[in-house]
Scaffold this active site. Structure first.
Site, PDB file in Angstrom:
ATOM      1  N   ASN A 105       0.869  -1.184   0.000  1.00 25.55           N
ATOM      2  CA  ASN A 105       0.000   0.000   0.000  1.00 25.55           C
ATOM      3  C   ASN A 105       0.900   1.226   0.000  1.00 25.55           C
ATOM      4  OD1 ASN A 105      -1.820   2.042   0.485  1.00 25.55           O
ATOM      5  ND2 ASN A 105      -2.166   1.500   2.640  1.00 25.55           N
ATOM      6  N   TRP A 106       0.926   1.919  -1.126  1.00 26.06           N
ATOM      7  CA  TRP A 106       1.842   3.063  -1.240  1.00 26.06           C
ATOM      8  C   TRP A 106       1.288   4.340  -0.602  1.00 26.06           C
ATOM      9  CZ3 TRP A 106       4.085   2.825  -6.957  1.00 26.06           C
ATOM     10  CH2 TRP A 106       5.001   1.767  -7.014  1.00 26.06           C
ATOM     11  N   LYS A 107       0.036   4.335  -0.196  1.00 25.95           N
ATOM     12  CA  LYS A 107      -0.576   5.536   0.392  1.00 25.95           C
ATOM     13  C   LYS A 107      -0.371   6.740  -0.548  1.00 25.95           C
ATOM     14  CE  LYS A 107       0.462   3.449   4.787  1.00 25.95           C
ATOM     15  NZ  LYS A 107       0.316   3.545   6.219  1.00 25.95           N
TER      16      LYS A 107
ATOM     17  N   HIS B 245      -9.305   1.125   5.069  1.00 26.74           N
ATOM     18  CA  HIS B 245      -7.999   1.259   5.743  1.00 26.74           C
ATOM     19  C   HIS B 245      -8.179   2.172   6.962  1.00 26.74           C
ATOM     20  CE1 HIS B 245      -3.853   2.424   6.501  1.00 26.74           C
ATOM     21  NE2 HIS B 245      -3.503   1.333   5.843  1.00 26.74           N
TER      22      HIS B 245
ATOM     23  N   GLU C  13      -6.514   4.548   8.072  1.00 26.07           N
ATOM     24  CA  GLU C  13      -6.296   5.979   7.813  1.00 26.07           C
ATOM     25  C   GLU C  13      -7.545   6.598   7.187  1.00 26.07           C
ATOM     26  OE1 GLU C  13      -2.657   5.502   5.630  1.00 26.07           O
ATOM     27  OE2 GLU C  13      -1.636   4.942   7.478  1.00 26.07           O
TER      28      GLU C  13
ATOM     29  N   GLU D   4      -5.333  -5.242  10.482  1.00 31.12           N
ATOM     30  CA  GLU D   4      -4.316  -4.214  10.658  1.00 31.12           C
ATOM     31  C   GLU D   4      -4.534  -3.504  11.996  1.00 31.12           C
ATOM     32  OE1 GLU D   4      -2.392  -3.115   6.699  1.00 31.12           O
ATOM     33  OE2 GLU D   4      -3.918  -1.648   7.145  1.00 31.12           O
TER      34      GLU D   4
ATOM     35  N   GLY E 201       2.622   1.958  10.665  1.00 23.15           N
ATOM     36  CA  GLY E 201       3.553   3.068  10.536  1.00 23.15           C
ATOM     37  C   GLY E 201       4.282   3.418  11.817  1.00 23.15           C
TER      38      GLY E 201
ATOM     39  N   SER F 105       3.573  -2.505  10.159  1.00 22.94           N
ATOM     40  CA  SER F 105       5.034  -2.515  10.293  1.00 22.94           C
ATOM     41  C   SER F 105       5.673  -3.839   9.882  1.00 22.94           C
ATOM     42  CB  SER F 105       5.444  -2.124  11.717  1.00 22.94           C
ATOM     43  OG  SER F 105       5.024  -0.798  11.985  1.00 22.94           O
TER      44      SER F 105
ATOM     45  N   GLY G 117       2.888  -1.289   4.219  1.00 25.00           N
ATOM     46  CA  GLY G 117       2.899   0.134   3.883  1.00 25.00           C
ATOM     47  C   GLY G 117       4.305   0.606   3.574  1.00 25.00           C
TER      48      GLY G 117
HETATM   49  C1  PEP Z   1      -0.568  -0.031   5.835  1.00 22.79           C
HETATM   50  O1  PEP Z   1      -0.517   1.077   5.360  1.00 22.79           O
HETATM   51  O2  PEP Z   1      -1.534  -0.765   5.545  1.00 22.79           O
HETATM   52  C2  PEP Z   1       0.493  -0.473   6.725  1.00 22.79           C
HETATM   53  C3  PEP Z   1       0.397  -1.647   7.287  1.00 22.79           C
HETATM   54  O3  PEP Z   1       1.561   0.383   6.915  1.00 22.79           O
HETATM   55  P1  PEP Z   1       2.994   0.044   7.565  1.00 22.79           P
HETATM   56  O4  PEP Z   1       3.468  -1.262   6.959  1.00 22.79           O
HETATM   57  O5  PEP Z   1       3.888   1.184   7.204  1.00 22.79           O
HETATM   58  O6  PEP Z   1       2.798  -0.112   9.037  1.00 22.79           O
END
Ligand code: PEP
Length: 251
Positions: free
Chosen positions: A9-11, A95, A97, A167, A173, A213, A234
């Site tokens: 997931n590049w956000k 998600h 976010e 998640e 993050g 993470s 992410g």
């Molecule tokens: C995500 O954005 O879905 C995510 C899990 O981010 P990260 O791996 O950076 O924690």
């Protein structure tokens, strides 16, 4: 046997030029990866560049969001059919976010999931608890509500076509990964919710990805858990070498 999925997931990162550069570096590094499905979710504006760069590879492209209506006066929104036309195969829905910053609810997650399925997309529906909810012992309750009010509203046929991503919000993050055992406990619980709501067979076929993470140095431990059917990544998916070493966790 459920086939694993490693999704990035590049956000809100990467321009079209950066997307092309990523694929030029990443595709050769994963060309022999046959043990899992690979998915990358760029921002809307880079989807087309990603689809073109991923041609002749096994990498599928995902969107990060969609609107549930087919079309209309919804400034700034994108429909499922538009994503399909652009070449998307998957879409991430709900998600944390989006729930946290853009008012996404279990109800909008349900509507978006149905719209995605109707257009032939494979939804990756995200659920997960906050730190306060975990610390007050509400993890299962929160995940069950998100499951029942989101994916739980689907028909059995619709349900058979979705993926879920567990998640935990406190792990996204933050560099703080759930231990493989913590993740496996919630995955098992979600599978039980699915069996209760639908039946044992779709529940055992459901692919549940872990996200939070995930890095090259913890993917092996996470994937050692049979309950984890892959990962939604992410930050570590933005770098070609790092994401390739996550995809290649089995070698
Ligand atoms: C995500 O954005 O879905 C995510 C899990 O981010 P990260 O791996 O950076 O924690």
């Amino acid at each position: 046997m459920r086939r694993r999925v490693i999704a990035g997931n590049w956000k809100m990162f990467k321009t079209q030029a950066e997307t092309r550069a990523f694929f030029a570096a990443f595709a050769p590094l994963v060309s022999r990866a046959k043990h899992c499905d690979m998915v990358i979710a760029p921002p809307f504006t880079a989807i087309r560049a990603a689809v073109e760069a991923a041609r002749n590879t096994d990498i599928a492209i995902s969107a990060q969001n969609l609107h549930w209506e087919k079309e209309g006066a919804f400034t700034g929104e994108i429909s499922a059919a538009m994503l399909v036309e652009a070449g998307c195969r998957y879409v991430i829905i709900g998600h944390s976010e989006r729930r946290q910053f853009f008012g996404e609810t279990d109800e909008s997650v349900a509507k978006k999931t149905k719209a995605a399925l109707a257009a032939g997309l494979l939804p990756i529906v995200c659920v997960g608890e906050t730190l306060a909810q975990r610390e007050s012992g509400q993890t299962h309750k929160v995940c069950k509500t998100q499951f029942l009010d989101g994916p739980g509203t689907l028909t059995p046929e619709e349900f058979s076509r979705i993926l879920i991503a567990y998640e935990p919000v406190w792990a996204i993050g933050t560099g703080r990964t759930a231990t493989p055992e913590i993740a496996a406990d919630v995955h098992k619980f979600l599978r039980e919710c699915a069996a209760e709501k639908f039946s044992a067979s779709p529940a055992s076929a459901l692919r549940i990805l872990y996200g939070g993470s995930v890095k090259p140095d913890n993917i092996k431990g996470l994937m050692a858990q049979e309950e984890l059917d892959g990962a939604l990544v992410g930050g570590a998916s933005l770098d070609a070498k790092s994401f390739a070493s996550i995809v290649n966790f089995a070698s």
